[in-house]
Enzyme design. Structure first.
Site, PDB file in Angstrom:
ATOM      1  CG  HIS A  66      -0.457  -0.031   2.268  1.00 10.29           C
ATOM      2  ND1 HIS A  66       0.490  -0.632   3.130  1.00 10.29           N
ATOM      3  CD2 HIS A  66      -0.177   1.138   3.215  1.00 10.29           C
ATOM      4  CE1 HIS A  66       1.197  -0.239   4.154  1.00 10.29           C
ATOM      5  NE2 HIS A  66       0.880   0.839   4.236  1.00 10.29           N
ATOM      6  NE  ARG A  67       1.249   6.180   2.072  1.00  8.34           N
ATOM      7  CZ  ARG A  67       0.479   6.134   3.312  1.00  8.34           C
ATOM      8  NH1 ARG A  67       0.965   5.997   4.452  1.00  8.34           N
ATOM      9  NH2 ARG A  67      -0.198   6.542   3.424  1.00  8.34           N
ATOM     10  CG  ASP A 100       3.069   8.031  11.558  1.00  7.95           C
ATOM     11  OD1 ASP A 100       1.997   7.316  10.718  1.00  7.95           O
ATOM     12  OD2 ASP A 100       2.451   8.949  12.783  1.00  7.95           O
ATOM     13  CE  LYS A 107      12.385  -9.825   9.710  1.00 11.25           C
ATOM     14  NZ  LYS A 107      12.247  -9.021  10.591  1.00 11.25           N
TER      15      LYS A 107
HETATM   16  N1  GLU Z   1      14.601  -7.056  10.599  1.00  7.56           N
HETATM   17  C1  GLU Z   1      14.247  -5.145  11.521  1.00  7.56           C
HETATM   18  C2  GLU Z   1      13.020  -5.317  11.715  1.00  7.56           C
HETATM   19  O1  GLU Z   1      12.576  -6.482  12.645  1.00  7.56           O
HETATM   20  C3  GLU Z   1      14.335  -3.656  10.928  1.00  7.56           C
HETATM   21  C4  GLU Z   1      13.728  -4.042   9.433  1.00  7.56           C
HETATM   22  C5  GLU Z   1      14.422  -2.655   8.279  1.00  7.56           C
HETATM   23  O2  GLU Z   1      15.151  -1.761   9.174  1.00  7.56           O
HETATM   24  O3  GLU Z   1      13.261  -2.454   8.112  1.00  7.56           O
HETATM   25  O4  GLU Z   1      11.965  -4.397  12.713  1.00  7.56           O
END
Ligand code: GLU
Length: 471
Positions: A66-67, A100, A107
């Site tokens: 969505h973003r 925000d 992931k």
């Molecule tokens: N792996 C970290 C988390 O679970 C950081 C994710 C990120 O910085 O994009 O929030």
């Protein structure tokens, strides 16, 4: 509603979502859309080293677009599964919404124990993984931006950025394809410790609200609180270190893979971490008592239990015996839904993962912005800030005829360097998100815990964003 205890992380995230979504009015069908992962890409690839080819497999899941870009770490672990990657991608969507950060959730995971490989082999594996993901748009500054997670760090991020740039040399924003890079490669000062720093800021904010502290059955103030820490990795180490050194929290036990170290008078976090790095475990650390059955220490008497290991640590099996008054979720999904209900029945307050461990992605967001700006944050105004501060000091001295003490001069004439900017913006973000969660809890009778309120807040923001642009 009673959840069915399950080991599947993705099911657990689904249960949390289903509970929260009952509090929000959504257009028909939107809840199903938000709940599901948009896409998952599985890769298997060979890398040649040693005597021959070695096969590796992994995933990158995008929960919501969505973003854009979608954002979230890449985990290297031998037992990582698609279920886990999808669950964590979903948590990233809700986490970004709570704080925000205008990103979707994603992931990645690679089935590998990084300790089994040389740096050279890991570099080749990481570069190949990057090529596989980039070819399908699962790494891109505008679509999908990975970051470190368990088993990865700035070194892996540097390899990813370098490989991406080699693949797309004409992309002027190539360096923004990944965050958590080393400073010399466009990284952000303070990114490595950002998750731990965010936990500190989140706890400080919680302790600013006297009624919330009282509801947890705690006395006011962080100073002197007894804290048990599960895992002294990148998250737990920095959180424990900052809370001990700057807020007077007493770390009474640390649980690691090989057992726990306990010391009611407080453990020296820095020395314990050095010991852990040298010996690979906590057994034998001279400044505490070693307990082989580490999981038992989760149930020990303390004020704060910081869970900084991984998912499914507090389950229906051990939840009834937890004695901490406040649980701080540094890891993603460390408390199962059934355990969550049990803790609530006992009046134990949980600072939920999608709020408390968001510091990493918040500073990742700043790093991404800085990469797109192609300028060090604060470079234009740094000196101006200093000059203004110096001028204010001069003016006060002239008007009062007195000398401003050195420590005040230092504070007022400090510049807006990147570290100071990121740190203060993270503090601001954690304060503001907590207040939003709190007011959501007050608005919704059914959102009866900080976790439910955080989820409701996230779903409301997602709803607004979908309604604004159409699906
Ligand atoms: N792996 C970290 C988390 O679970 C950081 C994710 C990120 O910085 O994009 O929030």
């Amino acid at each position: 509603m009673t959840a069915i205890e399950t080991n599947l992380f993705l099911d657990n995230v689904g249960v949390m979502f289903d509970r929260a979504v009952q509090c929000v009015e959504l257009p028909p069908g939107l809840s199903e859309h938000i709940r599901e992962c948009d896409s998952v890409y599985k890769v298997s690839f060979p890398v040649e080293f040693g005597e021959g080819y070695h096969m590796f497999s992994g995933w990158r899941a995008t929960h919501s677009e969505h973003r854009l870009p979608a954002k979230g770490g890449i985990r290297y672990a031998p037992d990582v599964t698609q279920d886990e990657v999808e669950a964590m991608a979903a948590l990233m969507t809700f986490k970004c919404a709570v704080v925000d950060v205008p990103f979707g959730g994603s992931k990645g995971g690679l089935c590998i124990d990084p300790r089994d490989y040389s740096a050279d082999a890991l570099e080749r594996i990481t570069r190949r993984f990057t090529r596989e993901l980039a070819a399908k748009g699962y790494i891109s500054p505008s679509l999908n931006v990975p970051a470190p997670d368990m088993g990865t760090g700035p070194r892996e991020m540097a390899w990813i950025a370098d490989e991406y740039r080699a693949l797309y040399p004409s992309d002027i924003n190539a360096i923004a394809c990944v965050t958590g890079k080393p400073l010399s490669r466009g990284g952000m000062p303070g990114r490595t410790e950002a998750t731990g720093r965010g936990i500190q800021f989140g706890l400080r904010e919680f302790f600013r609200h006297a009624s919330d502290v009282a509801a947890a059955g705690l006395e006011s103030g962080l100073a002197g609180k007894r804290m048990v820490v599960q895992a002294l990795g990148n998250v737990g180490y920095y959180a424990a270190k900052f809370l001990q050194e700057e807020d007077g929290v007493r770390v009474t036990a640390v649980i690691e893979r090989d057992g726990a170290i306990v010391n009611e008078d407080g453990l020296p976090v820095e020395r314990l971490r050095q010991y852990l790095l040298e010996h690979g475990g906590v057994a034998g650390f001279p400044e505490g008592t070693y307990v082989e059955e580490g999981a038992l220490i989760l149930e020990s008497d303390c004020d704060i239990l910081l869970l900084a290991a991984m998912e499914n640590q507090i389950t229906a099996a051990n939840a009834p015996r937890i004695k901490a008054r406040l649980i701080a979720e540094g890891a993603n999904g460390p408390v199962t839904p059934e355990a969550d209900e049990e803790l609530q029945r006992h009046g134990i307050v949980v600072l939920p993962d999608i709020y408390l461990n968001a510091g990493g992605v918040v500073v990742s967001y700043f790093e991404w912005i800085k990469n797109l700006f192609h300028i060090r944050l604060g470079r234009l105004e740094n000196r101006l800030h200093q000059l203004r501060g110096e001028y204010i000091v001069e003016m006060i001295e002239e008007v009062t005829g007195k000398t401003v003490p050195e420590h005040h001069v230092k504070r007022i004439s400090g510049g807006a360097d990147e570290y100071a900017l990121a740190r203060s913006a993270l503090d601001d973000t954690m304060r503001s998100a907590y207040r939003q969660i709190r007011s959501t809890k007050m608005r919704h009778e059914k959102a009866d815990s900080l976790r439910m309120a955080a989820w409701v807040l996230a779903i409301e923001k997602l709803n607004a964003s979908f309604v604004e642009v159409g699906i």
